[in-house]
Every structure is written in structure tokens, then in C-alpha cells.
Design an enzyme around this catalytic site. Structure first.
Site, PDB file in Angstrom:
ATOM      1  N   GLN A 101      -1.262  -2.941   3.022  1.00  0.00           N
ATOM      2  CA  GLN A 101      -0.041  -2.123   3.069  1.00  0.00           C
ATOM      3  C   GLN A 101       0.721  -2.291   4.376  1.00  0.00           C
ATOM      4  O   GLN A 101       1.896  -1.944   4.449  1.00  0.00           O
ATOM      5  CB  GLN A 101      -0.376  -0.634   2.874  1.00  0.00           C
ATOM      6  N   GLY A 161      -4.432   8.052   3.209  1.00  0.00           N
ATOM      7  CA  GLY A 161      -5.177   6.806   3.130  1.00  0.00           C
ATOM      8  C   GLY A 161      -4.248   5.633   3.337  1.00  0.00           C
ATOM      9  O   GLY A 161      -3.036   5.742   3.096  1.00  0.00           O
ATOM     10  N   HIS A 188      -8.769   4.489  -4.538  1.00  0.00           N
ATOM     11  CA  HIS A 188      -7.355   4.107  -4.484  1.00  0.00           C
ATOM     12  C   HIS A 188      -7.153   3.012  -3.429  1.00  0.00           C
ATOM     13  O   HIS A 188      -6.488   2.005  -3.690  1.00  0.00           O
ATOM     14  CB  HIS A 188      -6.501   5.341  -4.161  1.00  0.00           C
TER      15      HIS A 188
HETATM   16 NI    NI Z   1      -1.834   3.378  -1.911  1.00  0.00          NI
END
Ligand code: NI
Length: 186
Positions: free
Chosen positions: A51, A46, A141
Site C-alpha cells: 500500500q 492496518g 485483510h
Molecule cells: Ni487494506
């Protein structure tokens, strides 16, 4: 294009992401392809846009590398633009989680077992879907990343204390990864 992944300690990982206005569909299509390529290159299951330094509500998940442990994930992948929870079950369950932004660390995390999510898919259709088990876990998450929350925030106080030194090292870039990473400093 493979993008560098921001490490724990980076400001973008703590910044709530903005919804995309869907005006630049060509950019979205390419960005989602880049996220998938980056996730696979890093052997992740994922990835959320923050990110890779993009503060937008976009996430990708792919369970196909996890079928040894979770056979039901065969063929499971989703790419979500502007996802929002429409249901989170009171019943919870615990799974071990890790994160490409927090390399070489894992922790058992308790979260709702079943969720429903409304999102825009890569064909730019609005859909609502229910997920449970590890699929729900992967999505939760990544949804956390869109709110500036990391899985270690949910770990038990004892586990968090044990991880303090490691997290400090990661935030300084003192960590070994097989994929390209970035911090605010370098
Ligand atoms: Ni993560």
C-alpha cells in the site's frame, strides 16, 4: 516519515509481494516505523507494505482506535515480517471492512474466525500466534494485500456491482482523502 498510500487500481496492489531476506535490519526497523506513522496519520487500523509501494511481505495492525466497538483490542498491535498462515479455521464470521487504498467504501466480508500465523517480529524473532475475532480479521485483510488481493474481491457479487462506479473513480484518483495518496498515473 509519512508515506503516500497507493489507491485501488495501482499495479503494486495487485502484485504478490516477496519475502524479505532480513539482511538489512536497519532498513526494516525504519520502514516499519514509517508504516506505523503512515497508518496512524491516516486513522487506519492496518497497513501492508504494497500500500506504500513496497512489494514486500510486511504488515502492521493496531486495534487501539477500535476499542469502542471491540474492547478486547485495547493494547493490541502487531508488526509482522514474512507472515504465513499455519491454520485457518473452517468456522467463518462476517465483519464490515474498509481499506486506506479504497477510501470511503465498506463491505461485509466473510472470513475464517480463527487463524494462526508464523512471522518474524520487530525484534527479528520467529513467532507463531493464534488470533480470533476482529484481531484475526485485521491480520487477514492485511495478509490479502501481500497476495495482491483486496477486500472488495471478497464482497458479494451484488455489492461489487454496486461499487463498480466508485472503484473506477478511485482508480482515477477522483476521491477525497485527508492523507496523501498515489495512483500509477499521478
Ligand atoms: Ni487494506
Amino acid at each position: 516519515m509519512i508515506l503516500p498510500i497507493y489507491l485501488y487500481g495501482s499495479q503494486v496492489l495487485r502484485t504478490p509481494a516477496q519475502e524479505d531476506d532480513l539482511s538489512d535490519k536497519a532498513w526494516l526497523t525504519q520502514f516499519i516505523a514509517d508504516m506505523i506513522e503512515t497508518m496512524h496519520h491516516a486513522d487506519g487500523c492496518g497497513l501492508a507494505a504494497p500500500q506504500v509501494g513496497v512489494s514486500k511481505r510486511i504488515l502492521v495492525v493496531d486495534g487501539n482506535d477500535l476499542t469502542d466497538r471491540y474492547p478486547e483490542l485495547k493494547g493490541f498491535h502487531r508488526e509482522m515480517i514474512n507472515p504465513r498462515f499455519t491454520f485457518e479455521s473452517e468456522k467463518t464470521c462476517s465483519y464490515e471492512e474498509g481499506c486506506l487504498s479504497i477510501p470511503n467504501i465498506d463491505a461485509d466480508i466473510t472470513r475464517p474466525e480463527t487463524i494462526r500465523v508464523r512471522y518474524v517480529n520487530p525484534a527479528f524473532e520467529e513467532v507463531e500466534e493464534e488470533f480470533s475475532g476482529f484481531a484475526a480479521r485485521m491480520i487477514q485483510h492485511e495478509m490479502d494485500h501481500l497476495d495482491g488481493v483486496l477486500f472488495t474481491d471478497h464482497a458479494s457479487p451484488i455489492r461489487r456491482k454496486m461499487l463498480t462506479g466508485k472503484l473506477m473513480n478511485i482508480s482515477r484518483g477522483n476521491v477525497r482523502t485527508r492523507y496523501r495518496v498515489k495512483t500509477d498515473k499521478k
